[in-house]
Design an enzyme around this catalytic site. Sequence first.
Site, short mmCIF file in Angstrom:
data_model
loop_
_atom_site.label_atom_id
_atom_site.label_comp_id
_atom_site.label_asym_id
_atom_site.label_seq_id
_atom_site.Cartn_x
_atom_site.Cartn_y
_atom_site.Cartn_z
N ASP A 146 1.05 -1.29 0.11
CA ASP A 146 0.04 0.12 -0.13
C ASP A 146 0.86 1.08 0.00
OD1 ASP A 146 -2.40 1.35 -0.10
OD2 ASP A 146 -2.61 1.36 2.05
N TYR A 148 1.21 5.75 -0.57
CA TYR A 148 0.58 6.87 0.19
C TYR A 148 0.60 8.14 -0.80
CZ TYR A 148 0.67 9.58 4.62
OH TYR A 148 0.44 10.44 5.93
N HIS A 153 -3.82 13.75 0.87
CA HIS A 153 -3.74 12.94 1.86
C HIS A 153 -2.64 12.96 2.92
CE1 HIS A 153 -4.93 9.49 4.24
NE2 HIS A 153 -3.61 8.85 4.20
N ARG A 162 1.79 16.42 12.98
CA ARG A 162 3.09 17.36 13.05
C ARG A 162 2.83 18.60 12.41
NH1 ARG A 162 4.30 12.34 10.67
NH2 ARG A 162 4.18 13.59 8.83
N GLU A 218 -10.52 3.67 3.78
CA GLU A 218 -9.78 4.47 3.02
C GLU A 218 -9.89 4.14 1.63
OE1 GLU A 218 -5.45 3.91 4.18
OE2 GLU A 218 -5.60 5.45 5.65
N GLU A 220 -9.34 3.75 -2.26
CA GLU A 220 -8.05 3.70 -3.10
C GLU A 220 -8.21 3.02 -4.32
OE1 GLU A 220 -4.64 2.23 -0.85
OE2 GLU A 220 -5.46 3.09 1.18
N ASP A 252 -9.15 0.25 2.32
CA ASP A 252 -7.99 -0.20 3.21
C ASP A 252 -8.46 0.24 4.50
OD1 ASP A 252 -5.45 -1.02 4.35
OD2 ASP A 252 -4.69 1.33 3.99
N ARG A 256 -7.63 3.56 13.53
CA ARG A 256 -6.75 4.73 13.74
C ARG A 256 -6.33 4.73 15.11
NH1 ARG A 256 -5.90 5.81 8.54
NH2 ARG A 256 -7.66 6.25 7.25
N GLN A 259 -3.21 2.50 15.27
CA GLN A 259 -2.33 2.97 14.12
C GLN A 259 -1.74 3.94 15.00
OE1 GLN A 259 -3.98 4.47 10.68
NE2 GLN A 259 -1.99 4.96 9.87
N TYR A 263 2.42 2.87 15.13
CA TYR A 263 3.07 3.04 13.89
C TYR A 263 4.42 3.33 14.06
CZ TYR A 263 2.98 8.35 13.58
OH TYR A 263 3.39 9.57 13.93
N LYS A 272 -4.08 -2.18 10.24
CA LYS A 272 -4.46 -2.22 8.70
C LYS A 272 -4.53 -3.74 8.40
CE LYS A 272 -3.09 2.24 7.52
NZ LYS A 272 -4.24 3.15 6.39
N THR A 276 -8.82 -5.98 4.21
CA THR A 276 -8.80 -4.90 3.02
C THR A 276 -9.55 -5.52 2.03
OG1 THR A 276 -6.41 -4.71 3.50
CG2 THR A 276 -7.51 -3.72 1.28
N THR A 380 -4.51 6.40 0.30
CA THR A 380 -6.01 7.00 0.28
C THR A 380 -5.92 8.21 -0.73
OG1 THR A 380 -5.93 6.66 2.70
CG2 THR A 380 -7.58 8.30 1.70
N GLU A 394 -9.50 12.20 7.65
CA GLU A 394 -9.52 13.53 7.00
C GLU A 394 -10.93 14.49 7.11
OE1 GLU A 394 -6.87 13.64 3.28
OE2 GLU A 394 -7.36 11.68 3.76
MN MN Z 1 -4.15 2.91 2.86
#
Ligand code: MN
Length: 446
Positions: A146, A148, A153, A162, A218, A220, A252, A256, A259, A263, A272, A276, A380, A394
């Site tokens: 997968d 990004y 996104h 951040r 997600e 995708e 996906d 959260r 995650q 992560y 994740k 899927t 995503t 989001e």
């Molecule tokens: Mn994904």
Amino acid sequence: MSGWPSRDHTHDPSARSWVESANVAGADFPLQNLPFGVYRRPGAKMRPRVGVAIGDAVLDVVGAAAVVPMPSTEAFEAAAACDAPTLNRLASLGPAHWRALRHALFDLLSAAGRNAEAARAARGRILAPMAEVELLLPLAIGDYTDFYASVHHATNVGSMFRPDQPLLPNYKWVPIGYHGRASSIVVSGAPVRRPAGQVLPDGASAPVVQPTARLDYELELGFVVGPGNALGAAIPIGDAPRHLFGVVLVNDWSARDMQAWEYQPLGPFLAKNFATTISPWVVTTDALAPFRSAPAPRAEGDPAPLPYLLDADDQAHGALAVTLEVSLATAAMRAVGSPPHRLSATRFDRAMYWTPAQLLAHHASGGCNLAPGDLLASGTVSGPEPSERGCLLELTWRGRDPVALAGGEVRRFLADGDEVTITGWAEAEGAVRIGFGTCRGVVQPA
Ligand code: MN
């Protein structure tokens, strides 16, 4: 010289099928699409086999090839590869075989085809109503990656975690991805169980194990690998399209809260790998020839892609004019017959920083061997506007701005019983719209 298929007579917008439902304006599966899947008829004594979607029916490729002789060795071999419970053999054969079979099936299903009469006379044996078949996972997926690849996104998610540095310095140089889990990929319609796992409650210093409270989807696209590459042999970007068999819709599913805790530093893991979902029909790169489009221009001051990711044709036409939409129907909404609530919609070519060819070429650039049936998902797909955000993280900005639904319900993240449906279609001037069908799943309690 491009590795992508070019347009030919199978994209002629005036072509019609003798399967009347394929000619309805806006149908997902007109004669110009011809996506491949795997199906069986419940109750019938038949092994799962490869079918092609045409209108509201499924064509048995092997059965059809027994009625109408295949016009070339390549078409014959490709049809023979459809006597299988997955598309892997067909995917492994490569573009000349895919195109030969597409041409043969187009002729067989075309109202003006040389063999239309023979095929039509056999329709009771070679066509099944789609409503009467069970669509199965179309591939034995050996490896799943997968990416990004939507900069919108990545920027949105980065700015939540951040605020001072939403995009990490590597983003515009290297297509970011992680190795996912192939064993838990399921076909549209399969139930999705809410996972339990470690989460760190707000203000706590130690985690607890509990069902995720922040289950998300997600939106995708997924790219199915055709012929692979030998271990140690990279794939030049100009050759990358020849290694792409087709495209599916992907959800996906993501937890959260799990995650956020797990992560760092190696990326997503259990958040994740619990499920899927992919759509059952693989829309071929041949069918997508009219819908290649210009990638979104890079922002002023962004670096040019490094040479191994740079190809003139890819820069000019390497994206896809595919519209993607995601909708939600809660259990309460379905009980009273409310229509699904559209959560967002975007265009793939408007959203992505990297093209499918760049993702594939990057994946193999260090010598990693890709194999037929491998799945490379885009990450995503979020466009630049708030209405184009491809996940609840989001859309609700981590739950701050809940989505209001018909009947007074609200959602920050998914509740048990929620049904998430992704749809997609490709449109272009001078071409018949083709659809991807649906990618759907209902959340089951933990
Ligand atoms: Mn994904």
